[in-house]
Enzyme design. Structure first.
Site, PDB file in Angstrom:
ATOM      1  N   ASN A  61       0.824  -1.202   0.000  1.00 20.85           N
ATOM      2  CA  ASN A  61       0.000   0.000   0.000  1.00 20.85           C
ATOM      3  C   ASN A  61       0.861   1.258   0.000  1.00 20.85           C
ATOM      4  OD1 ASN A  61      -1.986   1.909   0.226  1.00 20.85           O
ATOM      5  ND2 ASN A  61      -3.111   0.866   1.817  1.00 20.85           N
ATOM      6  N   ASP A  62       1.623   1.453   1.067  1.00 25.73           N
ATOM      7  CA  ASP A  62       2.387   2.692   1.190  1.00 25.73           C
ATOM      8  C   ASP A  62       3.378   2.894   0.046  1.00 25.73           C
ATOM      9  OD1 ASP A  62       1.084   3.275   3.564  1.00 25.73           O
ATOM     10  OD2 ASP A  62       2.544   2.178   4.763  1.00 25.73           O
ATOM     11  N   VAL A  63       3.972   1.790  -0.455  1.00 26.55           N
ATOM     12  CA  VAL A  63       5.025   1.936  -1.466  1.00 26.55           C
ATOM     13  C   VAL A  63       4.468   2.303  -2.837  1.00 26.55           C
ATOM     14  CG1 VAL A  63       6.628   0.388  -0.304  1.00 26.55           C
ATOM     15  CG2 VAL A  63       5.058  -0.532  -2.013  1.00 26.55           C
TER      16      VAL A  63
END
Lengths: 100, 464
Positions: free
Chosen positions: B390-392
């Site tokens: 998600n964050d990446v």
């Protein structure tokens, strides 16, 4: 040992430490951190030295606790690093499979 | 044992550590490097039992020491062997913490010992104060990072009102009591200082966001190295000075490299504690529509793609889906689809963590493409399959100044034709930030456990 000798060792070790890891790929960051982590488990030697000299109950119990903690750090650290690096050894074999 | 023999063997152990670090920096020699390090450590531990002693002063507690080592081995080895690779970062954090705790204890005992003959020398007092402060901070800080990574507590930055003043006050208190110990000696000041340092470690790590935790582990690791060097000074042990300094120096460089790979400023991470403001609530709570698909939809999208990039994240590892994702990739490759894995430098929980996890599933190494190489290929990619990441891939890192991951380089998956997210829920990622890409028109979501979903996609694909 004189303070000057200690300072010399300290400074030279800093440069060696900088030098040996200056070019490391991201892939190896985690194993390298873990390996360095295992190396500072060498505080075990310090823990054994103080336990070896301890005479009072307080000193003995604290230093024996230090021996336990340092052993966990050192032995566990090297084993987990080895496990991580073991994962990478399959690479050349995998390459051959693809080449086929 | 003869004094000279003892010193030479100690020197040999120190050389082993240098070779170990050197070996660990190259993939080819990494494993051997680690074994050389272990050999050096074993040598050093064995010879210390035969250390030359002043005449008339016998060894004390030898049996107890051996039992303690045996107990440590019985705890450490099974933990290191049985831990799942997904939980490895927190184990490293914990090992580092106990190392720091051991260093603080060693310094304390030597302090008690030296205090018997009156007040120890100022140089020894300074080294002791340094070791106890940093060792205690490293211990309690590592416990907090462990709890964050194990998700025993929130992974978001914990910030409370006036938090920075509390932290600053604690730091002043730690340094003040440190000065007190150096000035007057005695046991009470040391005890108070240790307690405050433990508190400081907790406060220092609490405001660190989940994404920055690996950097903090690496930094605490370097600090623990320096405490080992400082206790080496007090104990007059060259080996401890060399090994501790090596770890301190290489750990500092490694921390900087990691921070650079994640696009984080080291300064910002360290002093985040002092500058962090209570985070604005992300996401307004309104219900927004997303496009969710079935495994069949996903299989069709993949089947007719020319090029597919799989972006694995921590969710993949949690679901133990490495093998299933490889099965899917092999199936697609057999159908003539060009498949690659886009690996973000910090995919997983630490730099290089994802490479370890995929290597475990025998994914061919050359299919793993690093971020800088894969990013230019996204416009030519038909489908990106984001598995538990998600964050990446969160564009907020580019578009939302002030969000915790702002400035982190990301995989530009939004450039591709279609994006498929395999997610458990709409819950935000580890850093706790909403991902706008989930609401994009080209995005399809497949909810469920990553392994289940992948298995269904694989069977749908076989049926086509």
């Amino acid at each position: 040992m004189t303070t000057m000798a200690i300072l010399t060792i300290f400074l030279l070790a800093i440069f060696v430490g900088f030098e040996v890891v200056s070019k490391v790929s991201t892939t190896l960051h985690t194993p390298l951190m873990s390996g360095a982590n295992a190396i500072h488990g060498i505080i075990l030697v310090g823990a054994i030295i103080v336990a070896d000299n301890a005479t009072s109950t307080l000193e003995t119990s604290l230093s024996i606790l230090a021996v336990v903690l340092a052993t966990i750090n050192m032995v566990g650290g090297f084993v987990v690093t080895d496990r991580m690096l073991e994962m990478f050894k399959g690479k050349p074999k995998a390459k051959k499979e693809v080449a086929k | 044992m003869n004094h000279n023999v003892y010193d030479v063997l100690g020197l040999a152990a120190a050389v082993c550590f240098i070779l170990a670090l050197k070996g660990l920096s190259t993939p080819k020699t990494a494993r051997r490097g680690n074994l050389i390090g272990a050999a050096g450590a074993t040598l050093a531990t064995v010879i210390v039992f035969f250390a030359p002693r002043p005449a008339g002063d016998p060894h004390h507690n030898t049996l107890l020491i051996l039992l303690a080592i045996a107990f440590g081995v019985l705890v450490g080895v099974p933990a290191a062997r049985k831990i799942q690779m997904t939980q490895m970062p927190q184990l490293v954090a914990l090992f580092n913490g106990v190392g720091g705790g051991a260093a603080a204890l060693v310094a304390t005992v030597e302090y008690l010992n030296l205090s018997k003959d009156g007040k120890p020398s100022t140089a020894n007092l300074v080294a002791t104060v340094f070791t106890v402060i940093v060792g205690c901070t490293s211990f309690s800080g590592s416990v907090i990072t462990f709890m964050k990574l194990q998700e025993l507590m929130t992974t978001r930055p914990v910030v409370f009102p006036a938090g920075r003043f509390v932290i600053a006050a604690t730091l002043v208190g730690v340094l003040g009591t440190g000065g007190w110990v150096i000035a007057s000696g005695g046991n009470t000041p040391l005890l108070v200082m240790g307690g405050l340092a433990l508190l400081f470690g907790v406060l220092f790590v609490l405001p660190v966001g989940g994404a920055d935790v690996p950097i903090v582990i690496s930094l605490l690791n370097a600090f623990t190295g320096l405490t080992v060097a400082a206790s080496g000074y007090v104990l007059q042990s060259t080996l401890l000075i060399v090994a501790g300094t090596l770890v301190g120096a290489s750990g500092t460089i490694l921390t900087r490299l990691m921070a650079a790979a994640m696009g984080r400023s080291l300064f910002g991470t360290l002093f985040g504690a002092f500058t962090a403001k209570p985070q604005e609530a992300t996401g307004t709570g309104e219900v927004r529509s997303v496009k969710s698909g079935s495994p069949d939809d996903v299989a069709i999208l993949l089947n007719y793609a020319q090029r597919v990039v799989i972006v694995p994240g921590f969710g993949l590892a949690v679901a133990q889906a490495q093998h299933t994702v490889r099965e899917l990739a092999d199936l697609l490759a057999a159908k003539g689809v060009d498949v690659a894995y886009g690996i973000h430098p910090v995919a997983g929980r630490m730099p290089g963590h994802m490479n370890v996890l995929l290597a475990e599933a025998n994914v061919p190494y050359e299919q793993l493409v690093e971020m800088d190489e894969v990013n230019p290929t996204f416009p030519q990619t038909d489908v990106v399959l984001v598995v538990g990441a998600n964050d990446v891939v969160n564009p907020a890192a580019k578009t939302t100044p002030g969000c915790p991951i702002y400035g982190m380089p990301i995989l530009d998956v939004s450039e591709a034709g279609n994006v498929i997210f395999l997610k458990r829920s709409m819950r935000p990622g580890f850093a706790g930030i909403e991902n706008e890409l989930l609401y994009d028109a080209k995005t399809t979501l497949l909810f469920g456990d990553a392994k289940d979903s992948l298995t269904k996609v694989v069977s749908a694909l076989k049926a086509l």
